[in-house]
Structure formats: C-alpha cells, structure tokens
Design a protein around this motif. Structure first.
Motif, PDB file in Angstrom:
ATOM      1  N   THR A  31     -38.757 -43.936  34.575  1.00  0.00           N
ATOM      2  CA  THR A  31     -37.982 -43.966  33.334  1.00  0.00           C
ATOM      3  C   THR A  31     -37.015 -42.797  33.271  1.00  0.00           C
ATOM      4  OG1 THR A  31     -39.793 -45.061  32.143  1.00  0.00           O
ATOM      5  CG2 THR A  31     -38.127 -43.951  30.801  1.00  0.00           C
ATOM      6  N   ILE A 108     -32.071 -42.996  21.992  1.00  0.00           N
ATOM      7  CA  ILE A 108     -32.301 -43.859  23.154  1.00  0.00           C
ATOM      8  C   ILE A 108     -31.153 -44.845  23.381  1.00  0.00           C
ATOM      9  CG2 ILE A 108     -33.851 -45.606  24.139  1.00  0.00           C
ATOM     10  CD1 ILE A 108     -36.113 -44.297  22.592  1.00  0.00           C
ATOM     11  N   TYR A 109     -30.681 -45.472  22.311  1.00  0.00           N
ATOM     12  CA  TYR A 109     -29.652 -46.503  22.454  1.00  0.00           C
ATOM     13  C   TYR A 109     -28.386 -46.016  23.182  1.00  0.00           C
ATOM     14  CZ  TYR A 109     -25.559 -49.144  20.898  1.00  0.00           C
ATOM     15  OH  TYR A 109     -24.370 -49.796  20.842  1.00  0.00           O
ATOM     16  N   ILE A 111     -28.125 -43.960  25.476  1.00  0.00           N
ATOM     17  CA  ILE A 111     -28.429 -43.809  26.903  1.00  0.00           C
ATOM     18  C   ILE A 111     -28.224 -45.142  27.617  1.00  0.00           C
ATOM     19  CG2 ILE A 111     -30.193 -43.128  28.574  1.00  0.00           C
ATOM     20  CD1 ILE A 111     -31.454 -41.421  26.387  1.00  0.00           C
ATOM     21  N   VAL A 112     -28.543 -46.234  26.924  1.00  0.00           N
ATOM     22  CA  VAL A 112     -28.289 -47.565  27.487  1.00  0.00           C
ATOM     23  C   VAL A 112     -26.791 -47.739  27.746  1.00  0.00           C
ATOM     24  CG1 VAL A 112     -28.440 -50.045  27.043  1.00  0.00           C
ATOM     25  CG2 VAL A 112     -30.319 -48.552  26.354  1.00  0.00           C
ATOM     26  N   HIS A 218     -38.432 -38.877  29.395  1.00  0.00           N
ATOM     27  CA  HIS A 218     -39.055 -40.193  29.537  1.00  0.00           C
ATOM     28  C   HIS A 218     -39.726 -40.626  28.231  1.00  0.00           C
ATOM     29  CE1 HIS A 218     -41.490 -36.934  31.362  1.00  0.00           C
ATOM     30  NE2 HIS A 218     -42.552 -37.510  30.838  1.00  0.00           N
ATOM     31  N   PRO A 220     -38.691 -42.696  25.927  1.00  0.00           N
ATOM     32  CA  PRO A 220     -38.680 -44.114  25.548  1.00  0.00           C
ATOM     33  C   PRO A 220     -39.952 -44.853  25.936  1.00  0.00           C
ATOM     34  CG  PRO A 220     -36.568 -43.498  26.496  1.00  0.00           C
ATOM     35  CD  PRO A 220     -37.478 -42.329  26.695  1.00  0.00           C
ATOM     36  N   SER A 311     -34.042 -47.246  35.272  1.00  0.00           N
ATOM     37  CA  SER A 311     -34.043 -46.469  34.029  1.00  0.00           C
ATOM     38  C   SER A 311     -33.423 -47.261  32.876  1.00  0.00           C
ATOM     39  CB  SER A 311     -33.278 -45.161  34.242  1.00  0.00           C
ATOM     40  OG  SER A 311     -33.685 -44.185  33.316  1.00  0.00           O
ATOM     41  N   TYR A 312     -32.469 -48.123  33.184  1.00  0.00           N
ATOM     42  CA  TYR A 312     -31.867 -48.986  32.160  1.00  0.00           C
ATOM     43  C   TYR A 312     -32.938 -49.830  31.492  1.00  0.00           C
ATOM     44  CZ  TYR A 312     -28.959 -52.703  30.110  1.00  0.00           C
ATOM     45  OH  TYR A 312     -28.371 -53.591  29.250  1.00  0.00           O
ATOM     46  N   HIS A 315     -35.116 -47.835  29.082  1.00  0.00           N
ATOM     47  CA  HIS A 315     -34.455 -47.455  27.835  1.00  0.00           C
ATOM     48  C   HIS A 315     -34.130 -48.667  26.955  1.00  0.00           C
ATOM     49  CE1 HIS A 315     -34.068 -43.635  29.961  1.00  0.00           C
ATOM     50  NE2 HIS A 315     -33.879 -43.094  28.773  1.00  0.00           N
ATOM     51  N   THR A 319     -35.114 -49.009  23.083  1.00  0.00           N
ATOM     52  CA  THR A 319     -34.090 -49.423  22.117  1.00  0.00           C
ATOM     53  C   THR A 319     -34.529 -50.670  21.362  1.00  0.00           C
ATOM     54  OG1 THR A 319     -32.361 -48.530  23.552  1.00  0.00           O
ATOM     55  CG2 THR A 319     -31.674 -50.083  21.859  1.00  0.00           C
TER      56      THR A 319
END
Length: 424
Positions: A31, A108-109, A111-112, A218, A220, A311-312, A315, A319
């Motif tokens: 993550t 978090i969002y 980061i996406v 990490h 999320p 990682s996507y 996250h 999200t």
C-alpha cells in the motif's frame, strides 16, 4: 509453553496467525510503495547528504509509532467491526466525526488522483522511449489506464487484492536489485556538494518530512487491517498483534525504501534530480530514459507501473470507505434507498471521472505530494490518534509515553513545513 503441552491444533493455529501477520505486513508495504516512493529520491535528495541522513534515521520510528496509534484507536473502539469513519464518530460525536471523516477522505482521495497522473506519464514515457511507439493522445491514454484500473478494482476486488499482495514480493526484490545495480554509478562527491551544513539544515529536514510522510503512508489499509486483527485475536491481543505487524512493515519500508532512495540519489546527481522533477516522471522512468542500460530501460518502467497500480488499488479501497460514509451522512434519505454496493459504484464512477480529468491536466506530482503529505495525512495519521489517546478513556493506558510526543512533533512539523514551503 513447552512443546509437549502444545497441541498440534494450537501450534497450527499459532503458525497461521504468524503467517497472517507476515502477509498483512507485506500487504501494508504494498500500500505504501507507490508514486511517493518513486518520487521520493527526487525530493529528499535535493537537500543534500546530511538532511537525507537525518530524515533516514527519523522515518522508521515516525512510520511505526504513527500507524500504531491509528491502529490502537480502531482496535479499542467499543463498536467492533466498524471502520475508521464510524469509529471517530463514536469517539468524538457526530459533528467532529463528520469533520474528521472529511479530512480522512481528503487525505486519501487526492492520492488516487496522483496515481492517475503517475500511471499516465509512466506508460506514455515507456511507449515513446522504450518501445519507440507513437505518443497516444493524453486524454485517450488516461481514459484507458484509469478506467481499466478502476473497473478491475470495482468488479474483482478480492482477486485484485490477492494479486497486488503477490506483486509486492517481486516489487521488494526489484527495489533491492535496482538499488544494488546502481552502486557503481554512485557519486558521493557530487552529492556532498548539494545542500547545506549550517543551521538551515533543520529547515531542509523539515521540508523533506511531508514527502516522507506521504511516501511511507499506509493508513488507507490500517482500518481494515485493524479490524482483521481484532477478528482474529480479540480486542486486546488484536492491538498487540497489530503493533508487531506494524514493526515488520516499518522495518521493510525503511530498509528497502531508503536504500532505494540513497542509491537513486547518489546515481542521479543534482542535475539529474532537477531534470526528473521538471519532466514529472518517477525516478525509475527517468533512469530508464537517461542511462541507456537495456536492463533498466525495460525493467524500471514496469516496476514503476506495478508499484503505482498496486498502491492505486489500496487507496481506492480507503477512498471508497470514506466516500461511502460521507454519502450516508450528507444524503441519508438517498443512502437509505441505495445499497452499500450501489453507493460504492457511485464513488468508483466519481473516482474514475476526476482521476481521468486530473491525469489530462498533468499537474506537478511532487507539488501535489508536498501539499497533501502535510495538512491531511499528518493530521489524520499523526495528530488525530494522539489526540484520541489523551481524550478517550478506552485509550487511557497509552497516555504519557515519550513516543506520543515524538509523533505529535513529527505531525506538527509535517503540517508546518507544508505551509512554510508556500513562502520559501
């Protein structure tokens, strides 16, 4: 307990729990390993040898103690089985819970969105530079990449999470292998000339911290991880097992990530780091384009893509969790008419559309990381759990520890450095 008094079933159960802890440690590592780590050498190395050395010493304890605090907060909740959004509402009330949940979502969002930009730039660079293919229109490429990742996650979540757990193993090996491969290219003399050795070094370390916080984050996955620990071991033992697992994760991240950061930084040099930043590319893609080494040329972008994709997914999971809660709070009437899966689908559509648009715009990835790592992630990961420990009776046993003050100071530095960076 001696061997004779341990039944086979008990031993098997203990071994399964140990294996589960290792699997979770690897999953949490996956993550964290993503765009942040692939851009970290470009940011952290630009300040020179001593600031990077100090940051290397600090980041392991920072990562462990902060994530441990968040895990303890979730494990201690009287409403077992609820994720972090429900837990904070339980602890702090509806209004404060809603505010914290919004912060969690915005930690978090975005980061996406960063991963949407990263995957588009990385694949485009790979097609043009390594495959000698035509440059695909950015809007179309971003649509395909972000769309495929989001659809795969939405419809095959369990399979995706298992695949990403599997990808972490070759990812760890690849990071270590590339770090070793770059050793002959190290240039200490050039690197030692970068940065400063006077009191301004403190400011340099502070400016590294937000990106370090982002890169080792990490959180999320901590909510689902903590709930899994409680289900497997009970509330008290679950918290203890979570702490042990987080130690392993912090060690893995510190050893493999910082060795990678040091190796890339020493191999790139000051000019290389600046060029990579201007091109808005992960360090591996830049190395692949500039070194001309066949192994790096093809393997490095593929590693970058695997890291970003894994990682996507992690996250998007966080999200979705935060988005589902916010929809239920903001529009309770509508939420009653919709099932949880329908709300999740709406969140996934929102993620896809916004990530696609941002990928087309192509903002500075490091700029986004620096802006997000400070105020949002540090607030949720560093400051919130420490506030909960000193406010909530269920966490009273963890008060007054030196590690708490260390985490608070680190969190305040991350937030403060982000604000400071706007004026320097």
């Amino acid at each position: 307990m001696n061997q004779s008094s341990t039944s086979p079933a008990t031993a098997s159960s203990g071994e399964q729990k140990h294996n589960s802890n290792i699997e979770w440690a690897i999953s949490l590592f996956g993550t964290a390993v993503g765009a942040g780590i692939l851009f970290l050498p470009i940011n952290a190395g630009s300040f020179g040898f001593w600031p990077l050395l100090i940051a290397t010493i600090l980041i392991g304890p920072m990562t462990y103690f902060s994530h441990r605090g968040l895990a303890r907060m979730i494990c201690a909740s009287p409403r077992q089985g609820d994720d972090i959004t429900e837990v904070v509402t339980d602890y702090f009330g509806d209004k404060a819970g809603l505010l914290i949940s919004i912060l969690y979502f915005f930690a978090i969002y975005p980061i996406v969105l960063i991963y949407g930009v990263s995957i588009t730039n990385t694949v485009d660079s790979f097609i043009v530079n390594q495959l000698n293919g035509p440059s695909i229109p950015r809007a179309l490429l971003a649509f395909l990449l972000v769309g495929i990742m989001t659809i795969v996650f939405a419809f095959s979540q369990n399979i995706v999470l298992k695949v990403t757990q599997f990808l972490v193993y070759p990812l760890i090996f690849a990071l270590g292998a590339i770090s070793l491969y770059l050793i002959p290219r190290w240039d200490f003399a050039s690197f030692m000339e970068v940065g400063t050795t006077d009191w301004r070094m403190v400011g340099a370390v502070a400016l590294i911290i937000p990106v370090m916080v982002f890169s080792f984050n990490h959180s999320p996955a901590i909510s689902q991880f903590s709930l899994a620990m409680v289900r497997a071991h009970g509330k008290e033992k679950g918290s203890e097992n979570a702490s042990r697992t987080l130690v392993i994760t912090a060690i893995l991240l510190t050893v493999f990530t910082m060795f990678f950061v040091w190796s890339c930084t020493l191999a790139l040099g000051a000019d290389g780091m600046q060029e990579a930043r201007e091109q808005n590319l992960p360090v591996l893609s830049y190395l692949a384009n500039e070194t001309g080494v066949p192994v790096l040329a093809f393997i490095s972008p593929l590693i970058a893509i695997a890291a970003i994709v894994s990682s996507y997914f992690g996250h998007v999971l966080g999200t979705t969790e935060g988005g589902n809660y916010l929809v239920r709070r903001a529009a309770p009437g509508l939420a009653k008419k919709l099932s949880r899966s329908q709300i999740n689908t709406a969140v996934h559509v929102f993620i896809f559309v916004t990530a696609w648009i941002v990928a087309i715009i192509d903002p500075s990835i490091l700029g986004l990381i620096e802006a997000i790592g400070g105020p949002f992630i540090a607030s949720i990961l560093y400051l919130l759990p420490m506030y909960a420990i000193h406010k909530i009776d269920a966490l009273e046993q963890f008060r007054g520890r030196a590690s708490n003050y260390f985490v608070v100071i680190a969190g305040l530095v991350a937030v403060g450095a982000t604000i400071w960076s706007l004026f320097v």
